[in-house]
Design an enzyme around this catalytic site. Sequence first.
Site, PDB file in Angstrom:
ATOM      1  N   HIS A   1      23.694  80.936  51.994  1.00 18.19           N
ATOM      2  CA  HIS A   1      22.481  80.260  51.545  1.00 18.19           C
ATOM      3  C   HIS A   1      22.066  80.821  50.194  1.00 18.19           C
ATOM      4  O   HIS A   1      21.983  82.036  50.016  1.00 18.19           O
ATOM      5  CB  HIS A   1      21.338  80.456  52.553  1.00 18.19           C
ATOM      6  CG  HIS A   1      20.098  79.736  52.130  1.00 18.19           C
ATOM      7  ND1 HIS A   1      19.877  78.412  52.438  1.00 18.19           N
ATOM      8  CD2 HIS A   1      19.051  80.127  51.370  1.00 18.19           C
ATOM      9  CE1 HIS A   1      18.739  78.021  51.889  1.00 18.19           C
ATOM     10  NE2 HIS A   1      18.217  79.053  51.243  1.00 18.19           N
TER      11      HIS A   1
ATOM     12  N   ASP B   1       8.980  74.339  59.823  1.00 22.51           N
ATOM     13  CA  ASP B   1       9.261  74.676  58.421  1.00 22.51           C
ATOM     14  C   ASP B   1       9.161  73.446  57.522  1.00 22.51           C
ATOM     15  O   ASP B   1       8.688  73.528  56.400  1.00 22.51           O
ATOM     16  CB  ASP B   1      10.636  75.321  58.276  1.00 22.51           C
ATOM     17  CG  ASP B   1      10.933  75.620  56.813  1.00 22.51           C
ATOM     18  OD1 ASP B   1      10.191  76.445  56.234  1.00 22.51           O
ATOM     19  OD2 ASP B   1      11.833  75.010  56.231  1.00 22.51           O
TER      20      ASP B   1
ATOM     21  N   ARG C   1       3.321  73.915  51.323  1.00 19.22           N
ATOM     22  CA  ARG C   1       3.410  75.002  50.329  1.00 19.22           C
ATOM     23  C   ARG C   1       3.736  74.442  48.959  1.00 19.22           C
ATOM     24  O   ARG C   1       3.223  74.914  47.932  1.00 19.22           O
ATOM     25  CB  ARG C   1       4.488  76.018  50.752  1.00 19.22           C
ATOM     26  CG  ARG C   1       4.055  76.871  51.927  1.00 19.22           C
ATOM     27  CD  ARG C   1       5.258  77.577  52.543  1.00 19.22           C
ATOM     28  NE  ARG C   1       5.955  78.390  51.579  1.00 19.22           N
ATOM     29  CZ  ARG C   1       7.265  78.673  51.630  1.00 19.22           C
ATOM     30  NH1 ARG C   1       8.006  78.203  52.604  1.00 19.22           N
ATOM     31  NH2 ARG C   1       7.813  79.415  50.706  1.00 19.22           N
TER      32      ARG C   1
ATOM     33  N   SER D   1      11.037  80.982  56.157  1.00 20.64           N
ATOM     34  CA  SER D   1      11.476  79.589  56.016  1.00 20.64           C
ATOM     35  C   SER D   1      13.009  79.519  56.017  1.00 20.64           C
ATOM     36  O   SER D   1      13.615  78.755  56.782  1.00 20.64           O
ATOM     37  CB  SER D   1      10.901  79.024  54.707  1.00 20.64           C
ATOM     38  OG  SER D   1      11.556  77.852  54.315  1.00 20.64           O
TER      39      SER D   1
ATOM     40  N   LYS E   1      15.677  78.571  59.627  1.00 20.64           N
ATOM     41  CA  LYS E   1      16.669  77.482  59.643  1.00 20.64           C
ATOM     42  C   LYS E   1      18.075  78.020  59.890  1.00 20.64           C
ATOM     43  O   LYS E   1      18.860  77.442  60.636  1.00 20.64           O
ATOM     44  CB  LYS E   1      16.613  76.711  58.312  1.00 20.64           C
ATOM     45  CG  LYS E   1      15.367  75.837  58.207  1.00 20.64           C
ATOM     46  CD  LYS E   1      15.222  75.179  56.853  1.00 20.64           C
ATOM     47  CE  LYS E   1      14.833  76.156  55.790  1.00 20.64           C
ATOM     48  NZ  LYS E   1      14.282  75.599  54.569  1.00 20.64           N
TER      49      LYS E   1
END
Length: 440
Positions: free
Chosen positions: A98, A177, A184, A199, A203
């Site tokens: 990620h 999220d 946000r 967040s 996931k």
Amino acid sequence: MNPEGYAGPSFDAVDIIRTKRDKGTLSPEQIAWTIDAYTRGTIADEQMAALNMAILLNGMNRAEISQWTAAMINSGERMDFSALRSPSGAPMRTTDKHSTGGVGDKITLPLAPLVAVFGAAVPQLSGRGLGHTGGTLDKLEAIPGWRANLSNEQMMRQLSEVGAVICAAGAGLAPADKKLYALRDVTGTVEAIPLIASSIMSKKIAEGTQALVLDVKVGSGAFMKNVDMARELAQTMVALGLDAGVNTVALLTDMSTPLGLTAGNAIEVQESVEVLAGGGPEDVVELTVRLAEEMLEAAGIHDADPAAALRDGRAMDVWRRMIAAQGGDPEARLPVARESEVVYAPADGVLVGLDAMAVGVAAWRLGAGRARKEDIVQAGAGVRMHAKPGALVRAGEPLMTLLTDTPEKFDRAKEALEGAVTIAPEGSRPANKLIIERIS
Ligand code: URA
């Protein structure tokens, strides 16, 4: 949403906001109730916005972040890849990457098929871009026929048969999220380390990967503008991953200048294909190979040589199968922008700075990104760079080509690029290195 939901005591949202406003600590029950109540609509957006701002200003301790992450995971389903087998029946280890997001960051495209060459399964659940950083799905959607939405069964089959899948995360994964991130985004509270860490990791943990490599970007084009903040974010995420049983490591990598020579959608796919063909810009190749090595190590696959698999075409073979499995034509001509305009070097010397944020905003304004979720991106739009920091340039030489279908966008894109280029006398060297630090 998790049908069972939260079954503990109820609280008053205003008390919770006041606790964080006054730098207090939230209890596990308060956190579980808050996330559940917000997901179900009991806590109003304005209350959650106030709480997010209090968290951004006053922070959270590790226990609170861990409980906040667990509550977000519990808001939805969890995937499980433990039964995944290759066509020969051998168990497959899942490993994922990620990136916290940057300009020209197309690494997922060559990386997923490259790692799959060595027998790992790479389930890349990706998103669309919002703001100046591009989204992996937007890039791949430039390929004629390619589709992002797969059922869980289709994803499992592709992982088993091809080894790599890049697709949209289903709505059932950490729904808290999705709602919280949208809030946000419009309330100036994206850049809070506890909120970013929870967040991302909610996931990734819900996705069920066994190993995870985090590419935490640092610099003008990233959420984290300096190394200290990036390190804190990386350490927080690595701890969350390890606590959840996911073998997690992080690299801090430079995002003061764009990755590679392209920022857009189709042009980034084209550059990724160059990397898969054994060429491409040095920085994209270096980061792809390093992340592949880390992902394979984290999955317990040792002695792999990802650089060789780029050179000898094995990664390209998996790419073609991965794209075709999702309806795409890997041989199809990619869309090309109708209009272009060149930006020239203003002076002789060494290019020592090409600002990532400025290039990202320019690409976005040209139509490569979206300002609102429902906007449609232009596949051919973006910025093609002709020089990277470190290159010797001459005044009047092309530095960048701006690409769009809508030429009225050129002026605003050029405004974004004002001050983006720094040229120093010959002999100067750019300051930043690509891979800054490893955190495990
Ligand atoms: N990416 C995410 O998924 N969440 C954040 O909060 C920031 C970047």
